[in-house]
Design a protein around this motif. Sequence first.
Motif, PDB file in Angstrom:
ATOM      1  N   VAL A 117      99.054  35.583 -14.327  1.00  0.00           N
ATOM      2  CA  VAL A 117     100.460  35.261 -14.083  1.00  0.00           C
ATOM      3  C   VAL A 117     100.527  34.271 -12.932  1.00  0.00           C
ATOM      4  O   VAL A 117     100.130  34.572 -11.806  1.00  0.00           O
ATOM      5  CB  VAL A 117     101.281  36.513 -13.760  1.00  0.00           C
ATOM      6  CG1 VAL A 117     102.750  36.138 -13.550  1.00  0.00           C
ATOM      7  CG2 VAL A 117     101.157  37.547 -14.880  1.00  0.00           C
ATOM      8  N   ALA A 118     101.018  33.067 -13.245  1.00  0.00           N
ATOM      9  CA  ALA A 118     101.142  32.008 -12.247  1.00  0.00           C
ATOM     10  C   ALA A 118     102.615  31.687 -12.035  1.00  0.00           C
ATOM     11  O   ALA A 118     103.465  31.988 -12.870  1.00  0.00           O
ATOM     12  CB  ALA A 118     100.394  30.751 -12.714  1.00  0.00           C
ATOM     13  N   GLY A 119     102.915  31.035 -10.899  1.00  0.00           N
ATOM     14  CA  GLY A 119     104.286  30.612 -10.653  1.00  0.00           C
ATOM     15  C   GLY A 119     104.651  30.715  -9.195  1.00  0.00           C
ATOM     16  O   GLY A 119     104.051  31.477  -8.433  1.00  0.00           O
ATOM     17  N   THR A 120     105.656  29.946  -8.803  1.00  0.00           N
ATOM     18  CA  THR A 120     106.088  29.937  -7.407  1.00  0.00           C
ATOM     19  C   THR A 120     106.579  31.309  -6.986  1.00  0.00           C
ATOM     20  O   THR A 120     106.383  31.723  -5.841  1.00  0.00           O
ATOM     21  CB  THR A 120     107.214  28.911  -7.205  1.00  0.00           C
ATOM     22  OG1 THR A 120     106.873  27.692  -7.874  1.00  0.00           O
ATOM     23  CG2 THR A 120     107.440  28.635  -5.740  1.00  0.00           C
ATOM     24  N   HIS A 121     107.259  32.012  -7.859  1.00  0.00           N
ATOM     25  CA  HIS A 121     107.758  33.335  -7.513  1.00  0.00           C
ATOM     26  C   HIS A 121     107.785  34.214  -8.760  1.00  0.00           C
ATOM     27  O   HIS A 121     107.712  33.721  -9.889  1.00  0.00           O
ATOM     28  CB  HIS A 121     109.152  33.260  -6.884  1.00  0.00           C
ATOM     29  CG  HIS A 121     110.112  32.382  -7.637  1.00  0.00           C
ATOM     30  ND1 HIS A 121     110.746  32.790  -8.786  1.00  0.00           N
ATOM     31  CD2 HIS A 121     110.539  31.116  -7.399  1.00  0.00           C
ATOM     32  CE1 HIS A 121     111.531  31.813  -9.220  1.00  0.00           C
ATOM     33  NE2 HIS A 121     111.421  30.780  -8.411  1.00  0.00           N
ATOM     34  N   ALA A 168      97.652  34.684 -10.455  1.00  0.00           N
ATOM     35  CA  ALA A 168      97.057  33.350 -10.336  1.00  0.00           C
ATOM     36  C   ALA A 168      97.764  32.571  -9.233  1.00  0.00           C
ATOM     37  O   ALA A 168      98.912  32.160  -9.382  1.00  0.00           O
ATOM     38  CB  ALA A 168      97.168  32.609 -11.663  1.00  0.00           C
ATOM     39  N   ASP A 169      97.072  32.357  -8.131  1.00  0.00           N
ATOM     40  CA  ASP A 169      97.669  31.753  -6.932  1.00  0.00           C
ATOM     41  C   ASP A 169      97.479  30.241  -6.943  1.00  0.00           C
ATOM     42  O   ASP A 169      96.354  29.750  -7.066  1.00  0.00           O
ATOM     43  CB  ASP A 169      97.014  32.368  -5.698  1.00  0.00           C
ATOM     44  CG  ASP A 169      97.677  31.939  -4.403  1.00  0.00           C
ATOM     45  OD1 ASP A 169      98.704  31.231  -4.450  1.00  0.00           O
ATOM     46  OD2 ASP A 169      97.169  32.321  -3.330  1.00  0.00           O
ATOM     47  N   GLU A 170      98.581  29.501  -6.769  1.00  0.00           N
ATOM     48  CA  GLU A 170      98.497  28.038  -6.773  1.00  0.00           C
ATOM     49  C   GLU A 170      98.135  27.458  -5.407  1.00  0.00           C
ATOM     50  O   GLU A 170      97.815  26.276  -5.298  1.00  0.00           O
ATOM     51  CB  GLU A 170      99.818  27.423  -7.258  1.00  0.00           C
ATOM     52  CG  GLU A 170     100.954  27.401  -6.246  1.00  0.00           C
ATOM     53  CD  GLU A 170     101.749  28.693  -6.207  1.00  0.00           C
ATOM     54  OE1 GLU A 170     102.832  28.705  -5.596  1.00  0.00           O
ATOM     55  OE2 GLU A 170     101.279  29.709  -6.772  1.00  0.00           O
TER      56      GLU A 170
END
Length: 460
Positions: A117-121, A168-170
């Motif tokens: 799971v990726a994403g800013t928030h 998943a950390d950007e």
Amino acid sequence: MEPKDIKAVYFIGAGGIGMSAIARFFMSRGLVVAGYDKTPSALTRQLEREGMLIHYEEDLSEIPHVCKNPKACLVVYTPAIPADHKELQFFREGGFCIEKRAQVLGELTRSHRGLCVAGTHGKTTTSSMCAHIMHQGHLDCNAFLGGIAKNYGTNYILSDSDYVVIEADEFDRSFHWLRPWISVITATDPDHLDIYGTKEAYLESFRHYSSLIQPGGALIIHTALEMKDDLQPDVRRYEYSRDEGDFHAENIRIGGGEITFDFVSPVERVDNVRLGQPVPVNIENAVAAMAMAQLCGCTADELRYGMGTFTGVERRFDFKIKTPQLVFLSDYAHHPAEIRRSVESIRQLYADRRITAIFQPHLYTRTRDFYREFADGLSLLDEVVLCDIYPAREQPIPGVTSKLIYDNLRPGIEKAMIRKEDVLEYVSSHDFEVLIVLGAGDLDNYVPQITKILQGRLRA
């Protein structure tokens, strides 16, 4: 280094929420696990109780003997650690195998089916929801989460399952090490511009991440994103949101402290899903989590049971007091888009109540880049109390303080600026109807004391 050769693992930045999950993984395999962190915390103390050896000074003599053998010790570090850190330099000069946390997780996505799971928030809550559904169902899963899942009291789930759920950390492009089987992308509001420089570079990073999804897998992407995905052949593409897309919610019912909805899906519609953590923003998070679990093969009953029994993540809409007289909660929101979503959800739940937030901005660069957007989101509140910026890995930037946000709050809003050390006194001397502590810094350390103060007031 081959896994069979590893006798010990040493963590630089051991107390980070993501690092601790990997530390627990290696401890479960019977390895010697040790490390350094700058400051003790509840999490590091818990890790020590579980058997990890941790020290808090940059001191080579504190490194256990077995961790000084480059042929037997893997070193894992977080990108937040400065390059001139004494221990990191020691391991680099000694020829050790040194990997970022994300590299270790990337290897797991090659040996397991990675559900990322990726994403800013929204990624911590969404990944925790998915992990709970899977773990309670017939498929089970391993999980490495970015927060403490309340159902388990930990950020780590270990099983014999072929599935592994990963946040998943950007930051620092860490998610580029992953090879997901299925990925959700929740949001791409620009962040970490100290790393990326521009919005375009940030979006490009997510485009590249989407290209890493394995053939035969799937992307579940929010309908409203600016990013362009770049999928390999045979990767299925689905869209989701609260109200539209391949996966979405219908017949949403909010009332009496409950949220129920029908889950619309191209696989199988699931009616009457009840949220165990009934916060409006979680409807969308639940849609994404159920979509990922359903594509893996979870049944309608497993989806309903998982969502109905999910109790949340610490510091994510974490209610401490919930009475007709007073509500107090903490939330990790630290990006302007998160702040707005958090405030809008609270406003929806408590439309007729006076809402106060105590906010500690996180990072000088983020405050510099987004102070107007922070002010816009916070201006939806009735009262805003600003603390000094939490620096984390950064040095101060001249002219960048919380006053940038303070000065841009809408006219007429009640507002104050106080030192973090004065928060308890402020809470003691003011009345609240709904109080929320916002931010990703260390203000959360005061939450137990704030809770005690407010509970005492209720009993008086």
